[in-house]
Design a protein around this motif. Structure first.
Motif, PDB file in Angstrom:
ATOM      1  N   LEU A   1       0.818  -1.206   0.000  1.00 37.54           N
ATOM      2  CA  LEU A   1       0.000   0.000   0.000  1.00 37.54           C
ATOM      3  C   LEU A   1       0.856   1.262   0.000  1.00 37.54           C
ATOM      4  N   ALA A   2       1.992   1.211   0.709  1.00 35.82           N
ATOM      5  CA  ALA A   2       2.835   2.399   0.819  1.00 35.82           C
ATOM      6  C   ALA A   2       3.545   2.745  -0.480  1.00 35.82           C
ATOM      7  N   VAL A   3       3.908   1.721  -1.270  1.00 35.87           N
ATOM      8  CA  VAL A   3       4.685   1.982  -2.487  1.00 35.87           C
ATOM      9  C   VAL A   3       3.862   1.810  -3.757  1.00 35.87           C
ATOM     10  N   GLY A   4       2.624   1.346  -3.653  1.00 42.44           N
ATOM     11  CA  GLY A   4       1.807   1.168  -4.845  1.00 42.44           C
ATOM     12  C   GLY A   4       1.659   2.474  -5.616  1.00 42.44           C
ATOM     13  N   ALA A   5       2.097   2.485  -6.861  1.00 45.88           N
ATOM     14  CA  ALA A   5       2.113   3.733  -7.628  1.00 45.88           C
ATOM     15  C   ALA A   5       0.720   4.315  -7.787  1.00 45.88           C
ATOM     16  N   GLY A   6      -0.280   3.456  -7.968  1.00 51.62           N
ATOM     17  CA  GLY A   6      -1.640   3.955  -8.096  1.00 51.62           C
ATOM     18  C   GLY A   6      -2.168   4.516  -6.799  1.00 51.62           C
ATOM     19  N   VAL A   7      -1.823   3.893  -5.673  1.00 52.20           N
ATOM     20  CA  VAL A   7      -2.229   4.408  -4.365  1.00 52.20           C
ATOM     21  C   VAL A   7      -1.604   5.776  -4.124  1.00 52.20           C
ATOM     22  N   VAL A   8      -0.324   5.909  -4.458  1.00 52.28           N
ATOM     23  CA  VAL A   8       0.365   7.189  -4.312  1.00 52.28           C
ATOM     24  C   VAL A   8      -0.274   8.243  -5.213  1.00 52.28           C
ATOM     25  N   ASP A   9      -0.663   7.843  -6.411  1.00 59.18           N
ATOM     26  CA  ASP A   9      -1.277   8.787  -7.350  1.00 59.18           C
ATOM     27  C   ASP A   9      -2.594   9.323  -6.809  1.00 59.18           C
ATOM     28  N   VAL A  10      -3.451   8.436  -6.289  1.00 54.58           N
ATOM     29  CA  VAL A  10      -4.743   8.880  -5.751  1.00 54.58           C
ATOM     30  C   VAL A  10      -4.543   9.793  -4.554  1.00 54.58           C
ATOM     31  N   ALA A  11      -3.460   9.604  -3.822  1.00 55.20           N
ATOM     32  CA  ALA A  11      -3.228  10.387  -2.610  1.00 55.20           C
ATOM     33  C   ALA A  11      -2.939  11.853  -2.894  1.00 55.20           C
ATOM     34  N   ARG A  12      -2.662  12.218  -4.130  1.00 53.96           N
ATOM     35  CA  ARG A  12      -2.327  13.619  -4.417  1.00 53.96           C
ATOM     36  C   ARG A  12      -3.515  14.420  -4.932  1.00 53.96           C
ATOM     37  N   TRP A  13      -4.675  13.765  -5.092  1.00 53.24           N
ATOM     38  CA  TRP A  13      -5.852  14.464  -5.604  1.00 53.24           C
ATOM     39  C   TRP A  13      -6.721  14.952  -4.454  1.00 53.24           C
ATOM     40  N   GLU A  14      -7.309  16.128  -4.638  1.00 53.38           N
ATOM     41  CA  GLU A  14      -8.184  16.695  -3.604  1.00 53.38           C
ATOM     42  C   GLU A  14      -9.563  16.046  -3.717  1.00 53.38           C
ATOM     43  N   LEU A  15      -9.639  14.803  -3.258  1.00 60.12           N
ATOM     44  CA  LEU A  15     -10.874  14.029  -3.309  1.00 60.12           C
ATOM     45  C   LEU A  15     -11.157  13.442  -1.931  1.00 60.12           C
ATOM     46  N   SER A  16     -12.390  13.018  -1.729  1.00 60.25           N
ATOM     47  CA  SER A  16     -12.792  12.498  -0.420  1.00 60.25           C
ATOM     48  C   SER A  16     -12.381  11.048  -0.206  1.00 60.25           C
ATOM     49  N   ASP A  17     -11.826  10.394  -1.209  1.00 63.59           N
ATOM     50  CA  ASP A  17     -11.561   8.963  -1.098  1.00 63.59           C
ATOM     51  C   ASP A  17     -10.499   8.609  -0.060  1.00 63.59           C
ATOM     52  N   PRO A  18      -9.325   9.290   0.005  1.00 63.75           N
ATOM     53  CA  PRO A  18      -8.372   8.946   1.066  1.00 63.75           C
ATOM     54  C   PRO A  18      -8.927   9.159   2.477  1.00 63.75           C
ATOM     55  N   PRO A  19      -9.622  10.277   2.785  1.00 60.18           N
ATOM     56  CA  PRO A  19     -10.241  10.355   4.117  1.00 60.18           C
ATOM     57  C   PRO A  19     -11.245   9.228   4.363  1.00 60.18           C
TER      58      PRO A  19
ATOM     59  N   VAL B   1       9.090  -3.936  -7.277  1.00 58.11           N
ATOM     60  CA  VAL B   1       9.929  -3.617  -8.440  1.00 58.11           C
ATOM     61  C   VAL B   1       9.068  -3.132  -9.604  1.00 58.11           C
ATOM     62  N   ALA B   2       7.881  -3.738  -9.767  1.00 58.89           N
ATOM     63  CA  ALA B   2       6.997  -3.334 -10.862  1.00 58.89           C
ATOM     64  C   ALA B   2       6.479  -1.916 -10.690  1.00 58.89           C
ATOM     65  N   THR B   3       6.423  -1.411  -9.439  1.00 61.45           N
ATOM     66  CA  THR B   3       5.888  -0.056  -9.224  1.00 61.45           C
ATOM     67  C   THR B   3       6.924   1.038  -9.456  1.00 61.45           C
ATOM     68  N   LEU B   4       8.201   0.694  -9.500  1.00 63.88           N
ATOM     69  CA  LEU B   4       9.231   1.744  -9.536  1.00 63.88           C
ATOM     70  C   LEU B   4       9.173   2.611 -10.784  1.00 63.88           C
ATOM     71  N   PRO B   5       9.055   2.049 -12.010  1.00 62.49           N
ATOM     72  CA  PRO B   5       9.010   2.928 -13.186  1.00 62.49           C
ATOM     73  C   PRO B   5       7.828   3.896 -13.185  1.00 62.49           C
ATOM     74  N   PRO B   6       6.568   3.449 -12.929  1.00 64.81           N
ATOM     75  CA  PRO B   6       5.463   4.425 -12.890  1.00 64.81           C
ATOM     76  C   PRO B   6       5.643   5.456 -11.794  1.00 64.81           C
ATOM     77  N   LEU B   7       6.174   5.055 -10.644  1.00 68.57           N
ATOM     78  CA  LEU B   7       6.370   5.995  -9.553  1.00 68.57           C
ATOM     79  C   LEU B   7       7.379   7.064  -9.946  1.00 68.57           C
ATOM     80  N   ARG B   8       8.447   6.664 -10.629  1.00 67.56           N
ATOM     81  CA  ARG B   8       9.454   7.616 -11.079  1.00 67.56           C
ATOM     82  C   ARG B   8       8.864   8.582 -12.111  1.00 67.56           C
ATOM     83  N   MET B   9       8.000   8.076 -12.998  1.00 65.14           N
ATOM     84  CA  MET B   9       7.361   8.941 -13.991  1.00 65.14           C
ATOM     85  C   MET B   9       6.468   9.974 -13.315  1.00 65.14           C
ATOM     86  N   GLN B  10       5.757   9.596 -12.249  1.00 69.07           N
ATOM     87  CA  GLN B  10       4.902  10.552 -11.548  1.00 69.07           C
ATOM     88  C   GLN B  10       5.724  11.681 -10.941  1.00 69.07           C
ATOM     89  N   VAL B  11       6.856  11.336 -10.335  1.00 68.28           N
ATOM     90  CA  VAL B  11       7.703  12.353  -9.721  1.00 68.28           C
ATOM     91  C   VAL B  11       8.240  13.308 -10.776  1.00 68.28           C
TER      92      VAL B  11
END
Length: 486
Positions: free
Chosen positions: A44-62, A316-326
């Protein structure tokens, strides 16, 4: 809460997401082994999609955080239930193996804290999103099934007053709820009508394929297409179903809640489908998927190696998408600059938010506005707003404006909705509107509804796909607040 500027909301949502990851670990630690809980927390901490959703101003993370807090509270009640079945070696977690004696935990001092925690968190989840209703149902059903009537009484005391108040408020306000759109074939095209049983089953099947093939793999790896993503989604779902069946031999609130919540997500219109709706269910889905893997690991005699290999492969599979987001975030900051209030947003979104902020304090105090994103418009302008009806009929739109006491309407280009509905209305009855402020030709424009608009005739029949150049006059000064009139 006084959180300003809007960057504060991004920080707040990110903190909620981080809290949700931590609570997911604590919850899994109660229901499973330390290794399984740690693996779920890492994914959950490194999942690129989870990290992506965490940056949007939406009610889903709360909503996710409150849901996990509630499930953690309910999990703490398991070892305080004197009627729980004996532990089973295949599914026992730390709470099962080393729970306190019933005599030390069943007094009111032993259960009042966890019950209050679970009840309060359930209330917060239900108040954050209407999708919290399955958690309310699952919690009440589990407490009634275990015949813990005192616990159920506390739970009801937390939930019922707010639920009744919120229902009454919604009825009094008259605004449509999400459930009102549930039965539409397409919530953005009400003219298509509603679905029957066959249409609902087709929607469930289509959503099941989409969530399995795209949204679930995206949360875990940041990749939503291709054969590897599809195979990963299918594997997690099949393992999760098998593990859920294993855990249903001794179900808790989470086991009852999972099918209710996932079922709600699957019956939702496909136009609203998205990975963010899977966030609350992801920890439980991973926990269930781990059950068959744990049994396989015991057979092989190398449980730690099997678990570590699975987690390492996904990380390992999450590293490339995570790097692209940054890199994307850094590029946006470089292009738009830190002083831009809406970095990385497209021009139509910047126009919408800029117009909303620009009219704050400049319209009459009793002004109300029809817009595409009513809540966002209110948050930026501080004027009440309601979503305009999805119809190209001028009379229907003007009747909705009258019912909402709205004299203003915002034309935007954030998606195709305004082109499908507002543009045809303006083309049919242009003399009924005047221009308050515009971001430019072909861009967002705030318009006012002139007196007698409902009695004015249409100048043309309902248009098809053609483009028409129209001239609108500027609104007179009385449409502005007196202190801002020119």
């Amino acid at each position: 809460m006084g959180i300003q500027p809007w960057l504060g909301f991004k920080v707040l949502v990110t903190l909620f997401s981080a809290a949700a990851v931590g609570l997911s670990y604590l919850w899994a630690r109660r229901l499973s082994t330390p290794g399984t809980a740690l693996a779920i927390g890492v994914l959950l901490a490194v999942g690129a999609g989870v990290v992506d959703v965490a940056r949007w101003e939406l009610s889903d993370p709360p909503f996710w955080a409150f849901t996990m807090l509630a499930l953690w509270g309910f999990a703490r009640l398991i070892d305080r239930d004197p009627h729980r079945p004996p532990s089973d070696a295949s599914t026992a977690g730390p709470a099962d193996a080393a729970g306190p004696p019933a005599s030390a935990s069943t007094g009111w001092k032993g259960w009042i804290g966890p019950v209050a925690l679970a009840s309060g968190a359930t209330l917060l989840a239900h108040g954050t999103r209407s999708a919290g209703l399955p958690l309310v149902v699952a919690g009440a059903a589990w407490l009634a099934w275990r015949r813990r009537w005192a616990w159920l009484g506390v739970f009801a005391a937390f939930i019922l007053p707010f639920a009744l108040f919120w229902w009454a408020r919604g009825k009094a306000a008259g605004g449509p709820g999400y459930a009102g759109y549930l039965w539409y074939v397409d919530p953005y095209r009400p003219v298509l009508g509603t679905v029957g049983i066959g249409g609902l089953l087709s929607r469930i099947a289509a959503n099941t394929v989409e969530y399995t093939r795209e949204h679930l793999p995206y949360l875990l790896t940041g990749v939503r297409s291709g054969s590897p993503a599809t195979l990963l989604g299918i594997a997690v779902v099949l393992l999760g179903l098998a593990g859920w069946g294993m855990r249903m031999r001794r179900p808790g609130v989470a086991e009852l809640w999972l099918p209710l919540y996932v079922g709600l997500v699957l019956v939702w219109p496909g136009e609203w489908a998205g990975e963010r709706f899977l966030l609350p269910a992801l920890p439980m889905l991973l926990l269930c998927a781990a059950e068959p893997l744990r049994r396989l690991a015991r057979w092989t005699g190398r449980p730690a190696w099997v678990g570590a290999a699975v987690v390492a492969a996904l990380v390992v599979a999450t590293l490339p998408p995570l790097r692209m987001q940054v890199k994307y975030s850094m590029r946006c900051r470089a292009v738009y600059g830190p002083g831009n209030p809406y970095p990385c947003l497209s021009d139509p979104w910047m126009d919408f938010l800029g117009l909303a902020r620009g009219v704050r304090g400049r319209l009459p105090a009793d002004a109300a506005v029809l817009s595409r994103k009513a809540t966002l418009f209110w948050a930026y302008s501080q004027y009440p707003s309601r979503t305009y009806p999805f119809t190209a009929d001028p009379d229907t739109l003007l009747a909705a404006a009258r019912a909402a006491n709205a004299r203003y309407i915002l034309l935007d280009y954030m998606d195709q909705v305004s082109s499908m509905y507002l543009a045809p209305v303006l083309m049919q009855r242009p003399q009924a509107f005047c221009v308050m402020r515009t971001a430019g030709p072909g861009r967002a424009t705030l318009m006012a509804i002139l007196p007698g608009a409902e009695q004015m005739p249409n100048v043309r029949s309902r248009p098809g796909d053609e483009t028409v150049d129209l001239a609108f006059r500027a609104c007179p000064p009385e449409y502005w607040a007196s202190r801002a009139a020119q």
